[in-house]
Design an enzyme around this catalytic site. Structure first.
Site, PDB file in Angstrom:
ATOM      1  N   HIS A  24       0.866  -1.185   0.000  1.00  0.00           N
ATOM      2  CA  HIS A  24       0.000   0.000   0.000  1.00  0.00           C
ATOM      3  C   HIS A  24       0.903   1.236   0.000  1.00  0.00           C
ATOM      4  O   HIS A  24       2.018   1.184   0.513  1.00  0.00           O
ATOM      5  CB  HIS A  24      -0.834  -0.062   1.284  1.00  0.00           C
ATOM      6  CG  HIS A  24      -1.888   0.988   1.419  1.00  0.00           C
ATOM      7  ND1 HIS A  24      -1.621   2.266   1.859  1.00  0.00           N
ATOM      8  CD2 HIS A  24      -3.222   0.940   1.211  1.00  0.00           C
ATOM      9  CE1 HIS A  24      -2.750   2.957   1.908  1.00  0.00           C
ATOM     10  NE2 HIS A  24      -3.733   2.180   1.515  1.00  0.00           N
ATOM     11  N   ASP A  61       3.083  -4.381   8.097  1.00  0.00           N
ATOM     12  CA  ASP A  61       1.878  -3.562   7.958  1.00  0.00           C
ATOM     13  C   ASP A  61       0.695  -4.506   8.171  1.00  0.00           C
ATOM     14  O   ASP A  61       0.341  -5.296   7.294  1.00  0.00           O
ATOM     15  CB  ASP A  61       1.870  -2.944   6.553  1.00  0.00           C
ATOM     16  CG  ASP A  61       0.546  -2.286   6.199  1.00  0.00           C
ATOM     17  OD1 ASP A  61      -0.424  -2.430   6.966  1.00  0.00           O
ATOM     18  OD2 ASP A  61       0.480  -1.657   5.137  1.00  0.00           O
ATOM     19  N   GLN A  72      -4.571  -5.022   7.193  1.00  0.00           N
ATOM     20  CA  GLN A  72      -5.628  -5.915   6.680  1.00  0.00           C
ATOM     21  C   GLN A  72      -5.636  -7.275   7.379  1.00  0.00           C
ATOM     22  O   GLN A  72      -6.375  -8.168   6.958  1.00  0.00           O
ATOM     23  CB  GLN A  72      -5.457  -6.126   5.172  1.00  0.00           C
ATOM     24  CG  GLN A  72      -5.600  -4.856   4.357  1.00  0.00           C
ATOM     25  CD  GLN A  72      -6.988  -4.234   4.440  1.00  0.00           C
ATOM     26  OE1 GLN A  72      -7.942  -4.868   4.886  1.00  0.00           O
ATOM     27  NE2 GLN A  72      -7.106  -2.991   4.019  1.00  0.00           N
ATOM     28  N   LYS A  85     -10.099  -0.481  11.030  1.00  0.00           N
ATOM     29  CA  LYS A  85     -10.216  -1.688  10.201  1.00  0.00           C
ATOM     30  C   LYS A  85     -10.484  -2.928  11.048  1.00  0.00           C
ATOM     31  O   LYS A  85     -10.577  -4.039  10.537  1.00  0.00           O
ATOM     32  CB  LYS A  85      -8.941  -1.875   9.377  1.00  0.00           C
ATOM     33  CG  LYS A  85      -8.757  -0.778   8.312  1.00  0.00           C
ATOM     34  CD  LYS A  85      -7.749  -1.179   7.288  1.00  0.00           C
ATOM     35  CE  LYS A  85      -7.176  -0.036   6.497  1.00  0.00           C
ATOM     36  NZ  LYS A  85      -8.084   0.540   5.489  1.00  0.00           N
ATOM     37  N   CYS A 131      -4.960   2.601  -3.439  1.00  0.00           N
ATOM     38  CA  CYS A 131      -3.684   3.126  -2.898  1.00  0.00           C
ATOM     39  C   CYS A 131      -2.538   2.143  -3.150  1.00  0.00           C
ATOM     40  O   CYS A 131      -1.638   1.998  -2.315  1.00  0.00           O
ATOM     41  CB  CYS A 131      -3.787   3.466  -1.413  1.00  0.00           C
ATOM     42  SG  CYS A 131      -5.005   4.711  -1.058  1.00  0.00           S
TER      43      CYS A 131
HETATM   44  N1  C6P Z   1      -6.331   0.569   2.977  1.00  0.00           N
HETATM   45  C1  C6P Z   1      -8.225   0.226   1.537  1.00  0.00           C
HETATM   46  O1  C6P Z   1      -9.350   0.491   1.101  1.00  0.00           O
HETATM   47  P1  C6P Z   1      -4.850   3.868   7.311  1.00  0.00           P
HETATM   48  O2  C6P Z   1      -5.358   4.763   6.227  1.00  0.00           O
HETATM   49  O3  C6P Z   1      -3.613   4.441   7.969  1.00  0.00           O
HETATM   50  O4  C6P Z   1      -5.906   3.451   8.272  1.00  0.00           O
HETATM   51  O5  C6P Z   1      -4.412   2.500   6.596  1.00  0.00           O
HETATM   52  C2  C6P Z   1      -3.517   2.536   5.537  1.00  0.00           C
HETATM   53  C3  C6P Z   1      -3.287   1.168   4.972  1.00  0.00           C
HETATM   54  C4  C6P Z   1      -2.045   0.590   5.111  1.00  0.00           C
HETATM   55  N2  C6P Z   1      -1.795  -0.649   4.676  1.00  0.00           N
HETATM   56  C5  C6P Z   1      -2.735  -1.386   4.075  1.00  0.00           C
HETATM   57  C6  C6P Z   1      -2.412  -2.772   3.630  1.00  0.00           C
HETATM   58  C7  C6P Z   1      -4.000  -0.866   3.894  1.00  0.00           C
HETATM   59  O6  C6P Z   1      -4.937  -1.592   3.291  1.00  0.00           O
HETATM   60  C8  C6P Z   1      -4.299   0.467   4.324  1.00  0.00           C
HETATM   61  C9  C6P Z   1      -5.632   1.091   4.081  1.00  0.00           C
HETATM   62  C10 C6P Z   1      -7.666   1.033   2.683  1.00  0.00           C
HETATM   63  O7  C6P Z   1      -7.566  -0.696   1.070  1.00  0.00           O
HETATM   64  C11 C6P Z   1      -7.753   2.495   2.396  1.00  0.00           C
HETATM   65  S1  C6P Z   1      -6.730   2.976   1.047  1.00  0.00           S
END
Ligand code: C6P
Length: 415
Positions: free
Chosen positions: A132, A209, A212, A235, A373
């Site tokens: 991401h 990370d 997910q 999440k 993203c």
């Molecule tokens: N992905 C998606 O729709 P934040 O924005 O900090 O809560 O998470 C960022 C992020 C980082 N790593 C991974 C693997 C992610 O999937 C995400 C967030 C969302 O897939 C929003 S783009």
């Protein structure tokens, strides 16, 4: 507490789970809401909403500052939440739990502290092709500042990381490995324990990370053997604006501070500041107290339901969904790794994913369309965007059937 009453060995009772999520009762465009955008953010159980309400209506005060009773109660709830999160990740010590705004801030924190102190010209940071932007851009900013460079682990067409290539990228210049636990596009569950083992054996720190992963499978940072693990509260059924960075204590102790301000200092003069002990050293300013308390309530909820049970339920649902979607003429799933979480990205003939998303919305079905993203990954896949259905513990086979029926409507429109 969760209203899910069954012993841990039972299968997940999805009807009971659904009753815990008030938002799922609503209708969209006159149809029942079918929420399949859980990788973007998850819906919230009543116990989490009540924890926020209770905090603001009965305990609201600043923490670690006041001598009055209310501040004491808020501080107790806040400190107890940190311990809940430690248990959830099986971290060795609650001082290894740092509150941040989300995964993005957790990764930026490591890049800006550990990275700025330990990574220099000619050094290398190893990432994967499926990251991401949140796990690319912070490292790129660091590389530009320091003259370091990114090395990228490629993947197979099925969406599995090439571990042989990964191992060959590790060398005496490697200063960090940063990799997603679960891909938000492909659903691939990466072998992060193995990835960490290979890096740690060479003295290279590993950041995972976990954005997910945490809502979908048990996570044990000690068993994974990683040095940092970042995730977002929203999440995993918690509030937005709160997240967690787990860091191995020895590293957190040694790293420089992130932001400066109240709450993170031991003493301040105009000549010099000394910093508070872990974890407060990294938590400048009034924290997101309500967010922390809400997150703990959310984690208590998923723990009560049982992460093993959630993982088993979602595995079954995901297999059902993959097979049902494969039956839609012209539909191609992107991401067919052997180890997958319940994220299903697809393209449908030459229909633009945004058109798919818009038509599905008219049928009450919420999915995400776009690059998610992950622009470098889209380039690797050879598509500008995908449509993505991402499942959670409250989704059902009937909802998957409704998705498939709605996709038939998309085909009719574009025929
Ligand atoms: N992905 C998606 O729709 P934040 O924005 O900090 O809560 O998470 C960022 C992020 C980082 N790593 C991974 C693997 C992610 O999937 C995400 C967030 C969302 O897939 C929003 S783009």
């Amino acid at each position: 507490m969760a209203s899910v009453v069954s012993t841990r060995r039972d299968a997940l009772d999805v009807a009971a789970v659904r009753r815990d999520f008030p938002i799922l009762r609503q209708r969209v465009h006159g149809r029942p809401l079918i929420y399949l955008d859980n990788a973007a953010t998850t819906q919230k159980p009543r116990v989490m909403l009540e924890a926020l309400q209770r905090y603001y209506s009965e305990e609201n005060a600043n923490v670690h500052r006041g001598v009055h009773s209310l501040s004491g109660r808020a501080t107790d709830a806040y400190d107890a939440a940190r311990e809940t999160i430690r248990r959830f990740l099986n971290a060795a010590d609650s001082r290894e739990i740092v509150f941040v705004r989300g995964t993005t801030e957790g990764i930026n924190l490591v890049a800006q502290t550990y990275g700025r102190a330990r990574i220099g010209a000619g050094d290398e940071i190893v990432l994967s092709e499926m990251e991401h932007h949140s796990n690319i851009v912070p490292w790129q900013i660091l590389c530009e500042e320091k003259g370091a460079r990114l090395r990228v682990v490629p993947m197979t067409d099925a969406g599995e990381l090439r571990l042989d290539e990964y191992e060959s990228l590790l060398n005496e210049c490697t200063r960090m490995v940063a990799v997603a636990h679960v891909s938000n596009v492909l659903g691939t569950v990466n072998p992060v324990a193995e990835i960490a083992r290979l890096a740690v054996a060479r003295g290279i720190p590993v950041l995972v990370d976990g954005a997910q992963a945490v809502a979908h499978m048990p996570v044990d940072v000690q068993a994974l053997g990683c040095d940092f693990y970042a995730f977002s509260g929203h999440k995993v059924l918690g509030p937005t604006g709160i997240g967690v960075l787990y860091g191995r204590r020895a590293l957190l102790e040694a790293m420089p501070v992130y932001q400066g301000g109240g709450g993170q200092i031991a003493s301040v003069t105009f000549d010099r500041t000394t910093y508070a002990a872990l974890p407060y050293k990294y938590e400048a300013g009034t924290p997101n107290i309500a967010g922390v308390i809400g997150l703990a309530a959310a984690l208590d909820y998923v723990t009560a339901v049982g992460l093993d049970r959630i993982a088993a339920y979602e595995r079954d649902l995901s297999t059902y969904a993959a097979s049902a979607l494969s039956g839609v003429p012209g539909l191609r799933l992107t991401g067919t790794a052997r180890e997958r979480a319940a994220v299903l990205s697809f393209v449908l003939g030459d229909v633009h994913p945004h058109d798919i998303g818009t038509i599905l919305d008219r049928e009450g079905v919420a999915i995400r369309a776009g690059h998610h993203c992950c622009q470098p990954l889209m380039r690797r896949l050879g598509v500008p965007a995908t449509a993505r259905a991402s499942l959670a513990l409250y989704n059902t086979r009937e909802e998957v059937d409704a998705l498939v029926a709605a996709l038939e409507r998309v085909r009719e429109v574009f025929e």
